[in-house]
Design an enzyme around this catalytic site. Structure first.
Site, PDB file in Angstrom:
ATOM      1  N   HIS A  71      46.553  50.074  41.944  1.00  0.00           N
ATOM      2  CA  HIS A  71      46.368  48.657  41.569  1.00  0.00           C
ATOM      3  C   HIS A  71      44.869  48.360  41.498  1.00  0.00           C
ATOM      4  O   HIS A  71      44.379  47.816  40.513  1.00  0.00           O
ATOM      5  CB  HIS A  71      47.064  47.790  42.606  1.00  0.00           C
ATOM      6  CG  HIS A  71      46.886  46.316  42.416  1.00  0.00           C
ATOM      7  ND1 HIS A  71      47.437  45.632  41.356  1.00  0.00           N
ATOM      8  CD2 HIS A  71      46.207  45.397  43.143  1.00  0.00           C
ATOM      9  CE1 HIS A  71      47.108  44.340  41.445  1.00  0.00           C
ATOM     10  NE2 HIS A  71      46.357  44.178  42.524  1.00  0.00           N
ATOM     11  N   HIS A  98      40.865  41.625  45.406  1.00  0.00           N
ATOM     12  CA  HIS A  98      41.199  40.500  44.523  1.00  0.00           C
ATOM     13  C   HIS A  98      41.098  39.159  45.256  1.00  0.00           C
ATOM     14  O   HIS A  98      41.402  39.057  46.450  1.00  0.00           O
ATOM     15  CB  HIS A  98      42.605  40.686  43.936  1.00  0.00           C
ATOM     16  CG  HIS A  98      42.638  41.737  42.866  1.00  0.00           C
ATOM     17  ND1 HIS A  98      43.798  42.373  42.477  1.00  0.00           N
ATOM     18  CD2 HIS A  98      41.640  42.256  42.102  1.00  0.00           C
ATOM     19  CE1 HIS A  98      43.512  43.247  41.507  1.00  0.00           C
ATOM     20  NE2 HIS A  98      42.220  43.205  41.278  1.00  0.00           N
ATOM     21  N   HIS A 147      42.749  44.821  49.521  1.00  0.00           N
ATOM     22  CA  HIS A 147      41.951  45.067  48.312  1.00  0.00           C
ATOM     23  C   HIS A 147      41.178  43.817  47.958  1.00  0.00           C
ATOM     24  O   HIS A 147      41.367  42.762  48.559  1.00  0.00           O
ATOM     25  CB  HIS A 147      42.818  45.589  47.167  1.00  0.00           C
ATOM     26  CG  HIS A 147      43.791  44.595  46.608  1.00  0.00           C
ATOM     27  ND1 HIS A 147      44.857  44.104  47.329  1.00  0.00           N
ATOM     28  CD2 HIS A 147      43.858  43.983  45.394  1.00  0.00           C
ATOM     29  CE1 HIS A 147      45.547  43.267  46.585  1.00  0.00           C
ATOM     30  NE2 HIS A 147      44.961  43.156  45.408  1.00  0.00           N
ATOM     31  N   ASP A 166      49.220  44.720  47.126  1.00  0.00           N
ATOM     32  CA  ASP A 166      49.759  44.622  45.762  1.00  0.00           C
ATOM     33  C   ASP A 166      50.119  45.993  45.202  1.00  0.00           C
ATOM     34  O   ASP A 166      50.070  46.212  43.992  1.00  0.00           O
ATOM     35  CB  ASP A 166      48.737  43.970  44.817  1.00  0.00           C
ATOM     36  CG  ASP A 166      48.616  42.465  45.042  1.00  0.00           C
ATOM     37  OD1 ASP A 166      49.357  41.921  45.873  1.00  0.00           O
ATOM     38  OD2 ASP A 166      47.767  41.857  44.365  1.00  0.00           O
ATOM     39  N   ASP A 206      42.772  36.437  45.312  1.00  0.00           N
ATOM     40  CA  ASP A 206      43.927  35.834  45.991  1.00  0.00           C
ATOM     41  C   ASP A 206      44.240  36.540  47.313  1.00  0.00           C
ATOM     42  O   ASP A 206      45.163  36.145  48.030  1.00  0.00           O
ATOM     43  CB  ASP A 206      45.163  35.814  45.072  1.00  0.00           C
ATOM     44  CG  ASP A 206      45.609  37.202  44.635  1.00  0.00           C
ATOM     45  OD1 ASP A 206      44.755  38.004  44.203  1.00  0.00           O
ATOM     46  OD2 ASP A 206      46.820  37.480  44.728  1.00  0.00           O
ATOM     47  N   HIS A 207      43.435  37.565  47.682  1.00  0.00           N
ATOM     48  CA  HIS A 207      43.610  38.266  48.958  1.00  0.00           C
ATOM     49  C   HIS A 207      42.431  38.077  49.909  1.00  0.00           C
ATOM     50  O   HIS A 207      42.565  38.311  51.105  1.00  0.00           O
ATOM     51  CB  HIS A 207      43.854  39.763  48.704  1.00  0.00           C
ATOM     52  CG  HIS A 207      45.109  39.999  47.920  1.00  0.00           C
ATOM     53  ND1 HIS A 207      46.249  40.528  48.476  1.00  0.00           N
ATOM     54  CD2 HIS A 207      45.411  39.714  46.631  1.00  0.00           C
ATOM     55  CE1 HIS A 207      47.195  40.577  47.547  1.00  0.00           C
ATOM     56  NE2 HIS A 207      46.710  40.081  46.419  1.00  0.00           N
ATOM     57  N   HIS A 256      53.170  39.456  47.561  1.00  0.00           N
ATOM     58  CA  HIS A 256      53.635  38.446  46.599  1.00  0.00           C
ATOM     59  C   HIS A 256      55.155  38.352  46.606  1.00  0.00           C
ATOM     60  O   HIS A 256      55.848  39.354  46.820  1.00  0.00           O
ATOM     61  CB  HIS A 256      53.190  38.788  45.170  1.00  0.00           C
ATOM     62  CG  HIS A 256      51.725  38.619  44.928  1.00  0.00           C
ATOM     63  ND1 HIS A 256      51.172  37.431  44.518  1.00  0.00           N
ATOM     64  CD2 HIS A 256      50.696  39.485  45.051  1.00  0.00           C
ATOM     65  CE1 HIS A 256      49.849  37.581  44.382  1.00  0.00           C
ATOM     66  NE2 HIS A 256      49.540  38.824  44.714  1.00  0.00           N
TER      67      HIS A 256
END
Ligand SMILES: [Zn+2]
Ligand SMILES: [Zn+2]
Length: 257
Positions: A105, A51, A49, A129, A53-54, A167
């Site tokens: 998410h 985001h 996805h 996530d 942090d990905h 995570h």
């Protein structure tokens, strides 16, 4: 293997001794270090996805290695990328991967599932996530019904599937799970096991679907004790209705300290 990155992300890396794939590289440096240390060539980057942090490390890793990027069809991710959606199959590292559409998410979130890795190993699920050990992702873009269906889809995979989440949230998720189901013996046992692992600096992942079905409240919305636990937070809850239980649990978790 999970490569720790940022505050609590894991970048999953899989390899055959020569070639490697990584999932959701939020930063490039720790991946480059592992590739160099193990003499691996990065061929593939999978994105679940959009985001930051990905995807934050995608462009730098592609430039450094020439790896091919696969990502969700309906999200904005670093270009160029090959777009995938639920039902697609990929052939990577000599294995077949199925793409699963699991919105909730984010609205276009996908997972990557390999039913038969080499050498009789257990199936592998990269679920980003959406599913966490003992928990699930927040609903940033999707509805509770979408997330509930996505989690049901993942939970229906074979019990010995290795669950590779993005995570390390397990201990805080377990605290919540125990507030929901304080008398679940397997949950108590698993919490002690994970506390030990973290005390030794070890990841609690991958988990397995067999474990998650026994300890993850978000996969247990049809269990009487979980519905009763959720009604602590939502006294007027219809405890016979799993989606209502799920919705109450997710709202409770959002404010749980
Ligand atoms: Zn996310
Ligand atoms: Zn994340």
């Amino acid at each position: 293997m999970p490569i720790p990155a940022l505050a609590d992300n894991y970048i999953w890396l899989l390899h055959d001794g020569h070639e490697a794939l990584v999932v959701d590289p939020g930063v490039p440096e720790p991946v480059m270090q592992v590739l160099q240390a193990q003499g691996l060539a990065l061929r593939t980057i999978l994105v679940t996805h959009h985001h930051a942090d990905h995807v934050g490390g995608v462009a730098a890793l592609r430039e450094a290695t020439g790896a091919t990027v696969y990502g969700p069809a309906f999200e904005t991710i670093p270009e160029p990328a090959t777009r995938v959606d639920g039902g697609d199959t990929l052939h990577l590292l000599g294995r077949t991967w199925l793409v699963l559409a699991i919105p909730g998410h984010t609205s276009g979130h996908v997972a990557y599932y390999c039913a038969s890795p080499e050498g009789g190993e257990a199936p592998i699920l990269f679920c980003g996530d959406t599913l966490f050990s003992a928990g699930c992702g927040r609903l940033f873009e999707g509805t509770p019904a979408q997330m509930f269906d996505s989690l049901q889809q993942l939970a229906a995979l074979p019990a010995h599937t290795r669950v590779c989440c993005a995570h390390e949230y397990t201990l805080s998720n377990l605290r919540f799970a125990l507030a929901v189901e304080p008398n679940n013996a397997q949950l108590l046992h698993h919490a002690a096991h994970c506390q030990n692992l973290r005390a030794q600096g070890q990841p609690t992942l991958p988990s397995s679907l067999a474990v998650e079905r026994e300890i993850n409240p978000f996969l247990r919305c049809n269990v009487v004790q979980v519905a009763q636990g959720a009604s602590q937070f939502a006294p007027h809850l219809d405890t016979q209705h799993p989606l209502s239980v799920f919705t109450a649990l997710r709202e409770w978790k959002n404010v749980f300290q």
